[in-house]
Design a protein around this motif. Sequence first.
Motif, PDB file in Angstrom:
ATOM      1  N   GLN A  49       0.768  -1.235   0.087  1.00  0.00           N
ATOM      2  CA  GLN A  49       0.143   0.095  -0.074  1.00  0.00           C
ATOM      3  C   GLN A  49       0.883   1.254  -0.112  1.00  0.00           C
ATOM      4  O   GLN A  49       1.832   1.192   0.451  1.00  0.00           O
ATOM      5  N   PRO A  50       0.438   2.533  -0.564  1.00  0.00           N
ATOM      6  CA  PRO A  50       1.076   3.301  -0.531  1.00  0.00           C
ATOM      7  C   PRO A  50       1.400   4.218   0.751  1.00  0.00           C
ATOM      8  O   PRO A  50       0.745   3.850   1.810  1.00  0.00           O
ATOM      9  N   ALA A 109       3.149  14.633   6.607  1.00  0.00           N
ATOM     10  CA  ALA A 109       3.007  15.992   6.025  1.00  0.00           C
ATOM     11  C   ALA A 109       2.469  15.930   4.704  1.00  0.00           C
ATOM     12  O   ALA A 109       2.005  17.135   4.210  1.00  0.00           O
ATOM     13  N   GLU A 110       2.335  14.678   3.961  1.00  0.00           N
ATOM     14  CA  GLU A 110       1.846  14.811   2.906  1.00  0.00           C
ATOM     15  C   GLU A 110       0.419  14.248   2.669  1.00  0.00           C
ATOM     16  O   GLU A 110      -0.067  13.812   1.603  1.00  0.00           O
ATOM     17  N   HIS A 158      -6.252  11.133   2.902  1.00  0.00           N
ATOM     18  CA  HIS A 158      -5.704  10.487   1.716  1.00  0.00           C
ATOM     19  C   HIS A 158      -4.500  11.209   1.542  1.00  0.00           C
ATOM     20  O   HIS A 158      -4.212  12.505   1.692  1.00  0.00           O
ATOM     21  N   PRO A 159      -3.258  10.568   0.782  1.00  0.00           N
ATOM     22  CA  PRO A 159      -2.217  11.388   0.108  1.00  0.00           C
ATOM     23  C   PRO A 159      -2.676  12.406  -0.688  1.00  0.00           C
ATOM     24  O   PRO A 159      -3.705  12.371  -1.423  1.00  0.00           O
ATOM     25  N   ASN A 202      -4.603   2.494   5.774  1.00  0.00           N
ATOM     26  CA  ASN A 202      -5.619   3.410   5.325  1.00  0.00           C
ATOM     27  C   ASN A 202      -5.777   4.574   6.154  1.00  0.00           C
ATOM     28  O   ASN A 202      -6.405   4.219   7.323  1.00  0.00           O
ATOM     29  N   THR A 203      -5.486   6.018   5.853  1.00  0.00           N
ATOM     30  CA  THR A 203      -5.594   6.847   6.777  1.00  0.00           C
ATOM     31  C   THR A 203      -6.825   7.810   6.478  1.00  0.00           C
ATOM     32  O   THR A 203      -6.850   8.815   6.728  1.00  0.00           O
TER      33      THR A 203
END
Length: 278
Positions: free
Chosen positions: A56-57, A62-63, A69-70, A188-189
Amino acid sequence: MDLNLDHLKSWIGREESASELLTPSLAVRFYATFDRTGSVAAGAEAPFMVHHCLCQPVVPAAELGPDGHPKRGGFLPPVSLPRRMWAGGAIAFHAPPRIGEMVARRSTVDDVSIKQGRSGTLCFVTVTHQYSSDDRAMLTERQDIVYREAPAPGTPTRTPAPAPDGVDRREVATSPELLFRYSALTFNTHRIHYDLGYVTGEEGYPGLVVHGPLQAALLAQYAADLRGSKPARFRFRGMSPAFAGTPLVLHASEADGALKLWSATPGGPVAMEATAEW
């Protein structure tokens, strides 16, 4: 909202690769999250649908964007619509991943399109993921991501018809603990799955939203349980949100040699529909 489709389409063909060791500890946590059991010895077949937890990514905190989500504009195109959801997908299973293997995922942006829906402008991004270990192909998955506008305050909501009952049914408790564990497993944020203040105050949902891929995993596992073997192909599509704290009922009925499946809360509309084929 204006979207520059030509600019967004310039992302078509963009690729991203990642790899990750499929560890026994990941398998243990996956089995525990789904209340299932299985061998985690080296070489054993990994839990069914565990691939959503791999490769997963990962970006620095900070991003991350305001929704968790990114931030837009990396691998995925910088769609300016504020709401992003996993709309559905299709999986072709080739060979099961095994404990101890190094799993590689190659992802490609295949298409970007814009449509007008009931809620306004929708932007669909299609991504294909190829999972493999060395030269052994494991599975191919098409992922459909939808971006949409935030509904205007006071926008009336339609009331879909209640879901029908399947021939077979299984009830699953959708607790906040289940959603938290699945978010952790998949890194998953997205805040709609764990931040009650955000999801109710910013996005206007009545509760924490049950993940689309979590529902897909539950339906795919149910199909395998009913038939006694894992399907070769599995398609799924999100229809309406389901919320934590309300039981989720998995339904299934035979149809032309395939198994039609869907999830719904009691008395509620279809949340996700799926088809499993062997």
